[in-house]
Design an enzyme around this catalytic site. Structure first.
Site, PDB file in Angstrom:
ATOM      1  N   ALA A 197     -23.482 -20.524 -26.415  1.00  0.00           N
ATOM      2  CA  ALA A 197     -21.883 -20.510 -26.413  1.00  0.00           C
ATOM      3  C   ALA A 197     -21.185 -21.459 -27.170  1.00  0.00           C
ATOM      4  CB  ALA A 197     -21.670 -21.221 -24.707  1.00  0.00           C
ATOM      5  N   GLU A 198     -22.064 -22.519 -27.857  1.00  0.00           N
ATOM      6  CA  GLU A 198     -21.503 -23.250 -28.969  1.00  0.00           C
ATOM      7  C   GLU A 198     -22.592 -24.118 -29.651  1.00  0.00           C
ATOM      8  OE1 GLU A 198     -18.104 -23.978 -29.395  1.00  0.00           O
ATOM      9  OE2 GLU A 198     -17.637 -23.226 -26.839  1.00  0.00           O
ATOM     10  N   THR A 199     -22.192 -24.090 -31.064  1.00  0.00           N
ATOM     11  CA  THR A 199     -23.159 -25.065 -31.987  1.00  0.00           C
ATOM     12  C   THR A 199     -22.185 -25.873 -32.628  1.00  0.00           C
ATOM     13  OG1 THR A 199     -24.477 -22.973 -32.318  1.00  0.00           O
ATOM     14  CG2 THR A 199     -24.371 -24.913 -34.135  1.00  0.00           C
TER      15      THR A 199
END
Length: 261
Positions: free
Chosen positions: A45-47
Site C-alpha cells: 500500500a505504501e513505501t
C-alpha cells in the site's frame, strides 16, 4: 548501487497483522521516477522514503501508483526503523513532509504515537457513484482534504460491506472511508483507495485524521480506541488535540534487505 529496505507491519503487535509498509532510508533523494518504480516493485500500500536534514527527517510516501500527501502506517513504520534499527538516540523523531508539514513522533514503551494535522470535514450529499458502490445506504457523508467519509449505522454494516471498487474509482479522491460506532471499541472503519492502487488498505493512519474529529463531536470525548476491520485488522489509540490528532500503535519488523539497481 544499493539501498537499505525494511518491511514493517504497522499498527500490529505481531507479524502478519496490521498494515505492511516498506521503509527506505536514503542519504539523498532519488529521482521521483525511481522512487515510484521502487514502490511499484514493492507492491505494498505504501513505501516510505526518508532523508536526514539537520535535526529532523524529511519523509515522502508512494503507493504503487502515486505519491500521496500523508500516510500514517508508513510513518509509524519509519519511526520504528529509526528507533530500533537505524540508531536514533531519543524517544522523539521530528519528521517533516513537504506536503503535510511537521509530523512529530514519540515512543512510549512499545507504542509509537504520531502527531498529525486534523482534517477539516464538510458534510456533502452522497455522490451517486457511492450510492451505487455500497449495498447499504450511508446515514451521512463528509468530504475531507483527500477522502470521502461515509457514516453507517452499526459495526456489522462495516464488517459485511462488499463495495464496487469500479464505482469508487470514478471519484476524484484518494479513497473512501467507511465508519460506524464500535461494539467493543469507540469506532470501527475500513478504507478503499482503488484510484491510487490500493483496493482496500489494511490499516490507514491518515484516515484517522478525519475519523477522530468526527467521532469526537459524536461521542463528546477526545480519547479513543479504534479498530480497522480489514482482513488483517489493526488496533489504534487516538486522541484529538485541537487542530492535531495523535494516532498510536505498535509495529513489528518483518524483513530487512537491500535494493540493487
Amino acid at each position: 548501487m544499493s539501498y537499505k529496505i525494511y518491511q514493517v507491519d504497522a499498527f500490529a503487535d505481531k507479524i502478519f497483522k496490521g498494515n505492511p509498509a516498506a521503509v527506505c532510508p536514503l542519504p539523498n533523494w532519488l529521482d521521483d521516477n525511481i522512487m515510484q518504480k521502487i514502490a511499484k516493485e514493492n507492491n505494498l500500500a505504501e513505501t516510505a522514503f526518508y532523508i536526514k536534514k539537520g535535526n529532523r527527517y524529511e519523509i515522502r510516501w508512494f503507493t504503487p501508483e502515486v505519491e500521496v500527501d500523508l500516510c500514517g502506517h508508513a510513518t509509524l513504520a519509519s519511526a520504528y526503523v529509526l528507533f530500533h534499527l537505524e540508531g536514533h538516540d531519543s524517544n522523539q523523531i521530528n519528521f517533516y513532509s513537504p506536503r503535510s508539514g511537521e509530523l512529530p513522533v514519540t515512543k512510549h514503551g512499545e507504542i509509537i504515537m504520531l502527531n498529525f494535522p486534523a482534517d477539516t470535514l464538510e458534510e456533502i450529499t452522497t455522490p451517486p457513484e457511492l450510492l451505487a458502490a455500497f449495498e447499504v445506504k450511508p446515514i451521512a457523508a463528509f468530504k475531507g482534504k483527500t477522502d470521502i467519509m461515509l457514516i453507517f449505522d452499526k459495526e456489522e454494516d462495516i464488517k459485511k460491506m462488499k463495495p464496487s471498487l469500479e464505482e469508487i474509482k470514478k471519484l476524484p479522491v484518494r479513497g473512501v472511508i467507511i465508519t460506524a460506532r464500535g461494539t467493543n471499541t469507540d469506532f470501527v472503519s475500513r478504507f478503499f483507495g482503488p484510484a491510487v492502487g490500493v483496493d482496500e488498505d489494511p490499516v490507514t493512519g491518515s484516515a484517522h485524521t478525519s475519523l477522530v474529529p468526527y467521532w469526537a463531536k459524536q461521542l463528546h470525548k477526545e480519547s479513543f480506541t479504534a479498530i480497522q476491520l480489514s482482513e488483517r485488522t489493526g488496533v489504534l489509540t487516538c486522541k484529538l488535540l485541537g487542530d492535531r490528532v495523535e494516532i498510536g500503535g505498535q509495529a513489528k519488523l518483518y524483513l530487512r534487505g537491500e535494493i540493487y539497481f
